[in-house]
Write an enzyme that holds these catalytic residues in place. Structure first.
Site, PDB file in Angstrom:
ATOM      1  N   ASP A 245      -2.040  10.590  -1.984  1.00 57.10           N
ATOM      2  CA  ASP A 245      -2.402   9.653  -2.900  1.00 57.10           C
ATOM      3  C   ASP A 245      -2.791  10.238  -4.442  1.00 57.10           C
ATOM      4  O   ASP A 245      -2.787   9.535  -5.579  1.00 57.10           O
ATOM      5  CB  ASP A 245      -3.593   9.143  -2.647  1.00 57.10           C
ATOM      6  CG  ASP A 245      -3.222   7.926  -1.390  1.00 57.10           C
ATOM      7  OD1 ASP A 245      -3.224   8.450  -0.284  1.00 57.10           O
ATOM      8  OD2 ASP A 245      -2.842   6.816  -1.673  1.00 57.10           O
TER       9      ASP A 245
ATOM     10  N   ASN B 150      -5.416  12.257   0.534  1.00 57.71           N
ATOM     11  CA  ASN B 150      -4.639  11.303   1.429  1.00 57.71           C
ATOM     12  C   ASN B 150      -5.528  10.500   2.352  1.00 57.71           C
ATOM     13  O   ASN B 150      -6.656  10.739   2.508  1.00 57.71           O
ATOM     14  CB  ASN B 150      -3.378  12.379   2.414  1.00 57.71           C
ATOM     15  CG  ASN B 150      -2.447  11.387   2.534  1.00 57.71           C
ATOM     16  OD1 ASN B 150      -1.560  10.423   2.010  1.00 57.71           O
ATOM     17  ND2 ASN B 150      -1.972  11.730   3.810  1.00 57.71           N
ATOM     18  N   LYS B 151      -4.890   9.921   3.114  1.00 62.50           N
ATOM     19  CA  LYS B 151      -5.370   9.111   3.908  1.00 62.50           C
ATOM     20  C   LYS B 151      -6.424   9.654   4.937  1.00 62.50           C
ATOM     21  O   LYS B 151      -6.401  10.743   5.439  1.00 62.50           O
ATOM     22  CB  LYS B 151      -4.447   8.320   5.084  1.00 62.50           C
ATOM     23  CG  LYS B 151      -4.973   7.446   6.121  1.00 62.50           C
ATOM     24  CD  LYS B 151      -5.887   6.270   5.577  1.00 62.50           C
ATOM     25  CE  LYS B 151      -5.120   5.496   4.403  1.00 62.50           C
ATOM     26  NZ  LYS B 151      -6.235   4.747   3.697  1.00 62.50           N
TER      27      LYS B 151
ATOM     28  N   ARG C 236      -7.617  -0.581  -6.714  1.00 61.49           N
ATOM     29  CA  ARG C 236      -7.930   0.507  -6.000  1.00 61.49           C
ATOM     30  C   ARG C 236      -8.169   1.961  -6.829  1.00 61.49           C
ATOM     31  O   ARG C 236      -7.537   1.908  -7.665  1.00 61.49           O
ATOM     32  CB  ARG C 236      -6.799   0.680  -4.993  1.00 61.49           C
ATOM     33  CG  ARG C 236      -6.637  -0.408  -3.758  1.00 61.49           C
ATOM     34  CD  ARG C 236      -5.517  -0.027  -2.784  1.00 61.49           C
ATOM     35  NE  ARG C 236      -6.083   0.923  -1.690  1.00 61.49           N
ATOM     36  CZ  ARG C 236      -5.766   1.248  -0.705  1.00 61.49           C
ATOM     37  NH1 ARG C 236      -4.329   1.180  -0.568  1.00 61.49           N
ATOM     38  NH2 ARG C 236      -6.288   2.217   0.354  1.00 61.49           N
TER      39      ARG C 236
ATOM     40  N   ARG D 261       0.980  -1.260  -0.028  1.00 61.21           N
ATOM     41  CA  ARG D 261      -0.009   0.046  -0.037  1.00 61.21           C
ATOM     42  C   ARG D 261       0.728   1.082  -0.060  1.00 61.21           C
ATOM     43  O   ARG D 261       2.026   1.059   0.014  1.00 61.21           O
ATOM     44  CB  ARG D 261      -1.092   0.036   1.141  1.00 61.21           C
ATOM     45  CG  ARG D 261      -0.669  -0.666   2.442  1.00 61.21           C
ATOM     46  CD  ARG D 261       0.331   0.008   3.219  1.00 61.21           C
ATOM     47  NE  ARG D 261       0.113   1.230   3.439  1.00 61.21           N
ATOM     48  CZ  ARG D 261       1.013   2.160   3.589  1.00 61.21           C
ATOM     49  NH1 ARG D 261       2.310   1.786   3.540  1.00 61.21           N
ATOM     50  NH2 ARG D 261       0.758   3.437   3.668  1.00 61.21           N
ATOM     51  N   GLY D 262       0.328   2.421  -0.292  1.00 60.98           N
ATOM     52  CA  GLY D 262       0.901   3.748  -0.366  1.00 60.98           C
ATOM     53  C   GLY D 262       1.160   3.797  -1.863  1.00 60.98           C
ATOM     54  O   GLY D 262       1.545   2.919  -2.497  1.00 60.98           O
ATOM     55  N   ALA D 263       0.886   5.229  -2.333  1.00 59.59           N
ATOM     56  CA  ALA D 263       0.692   5.458  -3.474  1.00 59.59           C
ATOM     57  C   ALA D 263       1.704   4.761  -4.585  1.00 59.59           C
ATOM     58  O   ALA D 263       1.576   4.161  -5.555  1.00 59.59           O
ATOM     59  CB  ALA D 263       0.361   6.901  -3.858  1.00 59.59           C
TER      60      ALA D 263
END
Ligand code: MRU
Length: 354
Positions: free
Chosen positions: A245, A255-256, A96, A52-54
């Site tokens: 993201d 973002n998150k 995603r 995970r993480g862009a």
């Protein structure tokens, strides 16, 4: 991120090999790698946040294309090859929706293949795609170092920063984006401290960021998300750095979930709020953040996170995984080409097109 010779993502062997990655859902209690030899396994790993993480999602998807093409025999009709490539790209793109790096990497892979379509030489196309995936991976290492180099200039010796979610080595090829700023500052000999938001509901802040910072010997204090405003009010925070993201043309940043609340708290308490992201995270096709697609995830993540029921059975749940921080709350965006500040459409266009 490399620890005990374990990398966030690695490719094993030549182009007939496979993708290996740290299963981030097991951290911080278990550091285990999984092998992805089928495109379905890569898709599942992205969907379930094993990777995970862009930027890391983009790299995994690029390698996923190579894995997905391995189901074809070596000698194959050009049209069959092209159909399979499109199918694999579309499939991975469905994993995603928010991080634009996923689509950026897949588009780059597709464009690379298309640049060889005249020759119709399948072996040549496969080689080119494998090289492109490796290049996306290697470029990200350099980009993260450059973000760290520019970002560390914003950090003074003795500062305390706050971060949300995980934008570290685990979210990239290596070194991170937001955390690169802290790593680079530390390497410059600055003594810094970091407050890490735990990041409900999947705890990337406590499980991953706190772990990464501790591994690198950086002083880290874990707080619940709801404590961020309080530590700012108490004067404990000199600055905030988060990842991203997707960033629209005007600087609105996805973002998150919870990042927006941090930005509001930072503005109220006059704490500078920075976003650190590679140029590949900008989506200049979107005028502003309103059209950034926001992923909604399973209710179980909130009601039954990590195997314990924490809400009444059957309660209604809303679980957006990201939020949009408006550009006016962002002091600057740290990229591999330099820092964009003030965050204005024309400044973004200049840096992104460098
Ligand atoms: O749902 P996740 O864990 O993929 O969300 C990750 C983030 O929001 C990160 O901050 C972002 O992708 C930047 S990673 C360098």
């Amino acid at each position: 991120m490399t620890f005990q010779n374990i990398e966030t993502l690695s490719w094993i062997g030549d182009r007939h090999g496979w993708l290996r990655m740290i299963d981030q859902t097991l951290l911080p209690t278990e550091l285990r790698e999984i092998d992805c030899r089928q495109v379905e396994t890569v898709w599942e790993a992205i969907k379930k946040l094993r990777v995970r993480g862009a930027p890391a999602i983009g790299i995994a998807a690029a390698y996923g294309v190579c894995v997905g093409l391995q189901t074809l025999p070596q000698e194959v009709d050009f049209n069959v090859f092209r159909t399979r490539l499109n199918e694999v790209v579309d499939y991975l793109a469905s994993s995603r929706p928010t991080a634009v790096n996923l689509f950026w990497a897949l588009n780059r892979m597709k464009a690379k293949a298309e640049s060889f379509y005249d020759s119709k030489n399948i072996s040549e196309i496969r080689d080119a795609l494998f090289s492109e995936a490796k290049m996306i991976h290697e470029e990200d290492r350099r980009i993260c170092r450059a973000i760290g180099k520019f970002g560390q200039e914003l950090v003074r010796d003795g500062d305390t920063f706050l971060t949300h979610c995980n934008a570290g080595g685990l979210a990239t090829a290596d070194y991170g984006t937001a955390l690169a700023v802290f790593f680079a500052a530390t390497e410059m000999g600055k003594k810094i401290s970091v407050y890490a938001d735990e990041t409900r509901p999947l705890l990337q802040g406590s499980r991953l960021t706190a772990w990464e910072l501790m591994q690198r010997g950086i002083d880290v204090t874990l707080i619940c998300d709801s404590m961020a405003a309080t530590v700012m009010k108490q004067g404990k925070i000199n600055g905030v750095v988060v990842g991203a993201d997707r960033i629209a043309a005007n600087g609105d940043t996805a973002n998150k979930i919870g990042t927006y609340s941090v930005a509001i708290a930072a503005r109220t308490h006059r704490v500078p709020f920075y976003v650190a992201a590679p140029v590949s995270t900008f989506d200049l096709t979107l005028t502003d953040g309103n059209s950034i697609p926001i992923e909604e995830r399973d209710a179980e993540e909130i009601c039954n996170g990590f195997g314990k029921q924490t809400a009444p059975q059957g309660v209604k749940v809303y679980n957006p995984a990201f939020d949009i921080t408006p550009a006016e709350l962002i002091t600057g965006i740290i990229t591999e080409h330099g820092i964009i500040s003030p965050v204005k459409r024309e400044n973004i266009a200049k840096i992104v097109q460098l």
